[in-house]
Structures are given as structure tokens and as C-alpha cells.
Design an enzyme around this catalytic site. Sequence first.
Site, mmCIF file in Angstrom:
data_model
loop_
_atom_site.group_PDB
_atom_site.id
_atom_site.type_symbol
_atom_site.label_atom_id
_atom_site.label_comp_id
_atom_site.label_asym_id
_atom_site.label_seq_id
_atom_site.Cartn_x
_atom_site.Cartn_y
_atom_site.Cartn_z
ATOM 1 N N ASP A 52 0.920 -1.301 -0.006
ATOM 2 C CA ASP A 52 0.042 -0.014 -0.009
ATOM 3 C C ASP A 52 0.830 1.316 -0.096
ATOM 4 O O ASP A 52 1.837 1.453 0.805
ATOM 5 C CB ASP A 52 -0.926 0.146 1.151
ATOM 6 C CG ASP A 52 -1.715 1.306 1.622
ATOM 7 O OD1 ASP A 52 -2.385 1.810 0.632
ATOM 8 O OD2 ASP A 52 -1.569 2.123 2.274
ATOM 9 N N ILE A 63 0.467 10.854 -0.911
ATOM 10 C CA ILE A 63 0.715 11.988 0.013
ATOM 11 C C ILE A 63 1.669 11.423 1.159
ATOM 12 O O ILE A 63 1.905 12.021 2.133
ATOM 13 C CB ILE A 63 -0.803 12.081 0.707
ATOM 14 C CG1 ILE A 63 -1.414 10.882 1.388
ATOM 15 C CG2 ILE A 63 -1.537 13.079 -0.331
ATOM 16 C CD1 ILE A 63 -2.899 11.211 1.985
ATOM 17 N N TYR A 64 1.948 10.160 1.058
ATOM 18 C CA TYR A 64 2.960 9.550 1.890
ATOM 19 C C TYR A 64 4.333 10.168 1.908
ATOM 20 O O TYR A 64 4.818 10.029 0.787
ATOM 21 C CB TYR A 64 3.043 8.031 1.831
ATOM 22 C CG TYR A 64 1.661 7.333 2.162
ATOM 23 C CD1 TYR A 64 0.755 7.895 2.701
ATOM 24 C CD2 TYR A 64 1.818 5.787 1.828
ATOM 25 C CE1 TYR A 64 -0.219 7.062 2.893
ATOM 26 C CE2 TYR A 64 0.699 4.998 2.245
ATOM 27 C CZ TYR A 64 -0.352 5.586 2.775
ATOM 28 O OH TYR A 64 -1.484 5.024 2.870
ATOM 29 N N SER A 65 4.725 11.111 2.744
ATOM 30 C CA SER A 65 5.917 11.841 2.592
ATOM 31 C C SER A 65 6.054 12.671 1.159
ATOM 32 O O SER A 65 7.198 12.567 0.725
ATOM 33 C CB SER A 65 7.032 11.011 2.803
ATOM 34 O OG SER A 65 7.137 10.439 4.050
ATOM 35 N N GLY A 79 5.192 11.990 -1.512
ATOM 36 C CA GLY A 79 5.429 10.879 -2.765
ATOM 37 C C GLY A 79 6.893 10.124 -2.535
ATOM 38 O O GLY A 79 7.051 9.443 -3.349
#
Length: 89
Positions: free
Chosen positions: A50, A54-56, A58
Site C-alpha cells: 500500500d 501523500i505519504y512523505s 511521494g
Amino acid sequence: MKYRTLGRTGIQVSPCALGTMMFGAAGNPDHDESIRIIHHALDAGINFVDTADIYSDGESEEIVGKALKDRHRLRNGERPCVDKTAAFR
């Protein structure tokens, strides 16, 4: 590991997914360590990853890409399933 069918796709995925939200500046900034974690998960039979843009900002996706670049096939010859969730800002 036992696998399950992902919806109506016919794709077989592990019942546990590897979440990558904490890979990168928002959690663990060490790319090499994050890549080792991904490789360990793949070796354990996890084939469902997954990630989201928006995680860090990109960075997590970049780490996942690096990890899969040379390991794009699993032991059984299949490719891992990567779930990309788009964020609407």
C-alpha cells in the site's frame, strides 16, 4: 502463505499488506532500511503493498519503486500488487 482473491480481479494477494506510510521523511528517512523492509516482506510472501502520493509527499512511492526495480518478480514468478491511492487536494 495463503492468498485471497482481490475483489473480482482474479489477482491473488496476501491477506497482509505492507503499508508504506512511514517510509520517507514523515517516518523513516533511511531509504536503504525501508528497501530492506520491503524485500523482507516480499521474501515472506507478502505481495500486496500500500502506498499513496501523500505519504512523505511521494517519497514513499519512490522508495517502493527502488525496492521493486531489481526485484520486480516474486519467488513464484508473479509481480507484487501495489495499491496506489490518489489524494485529492
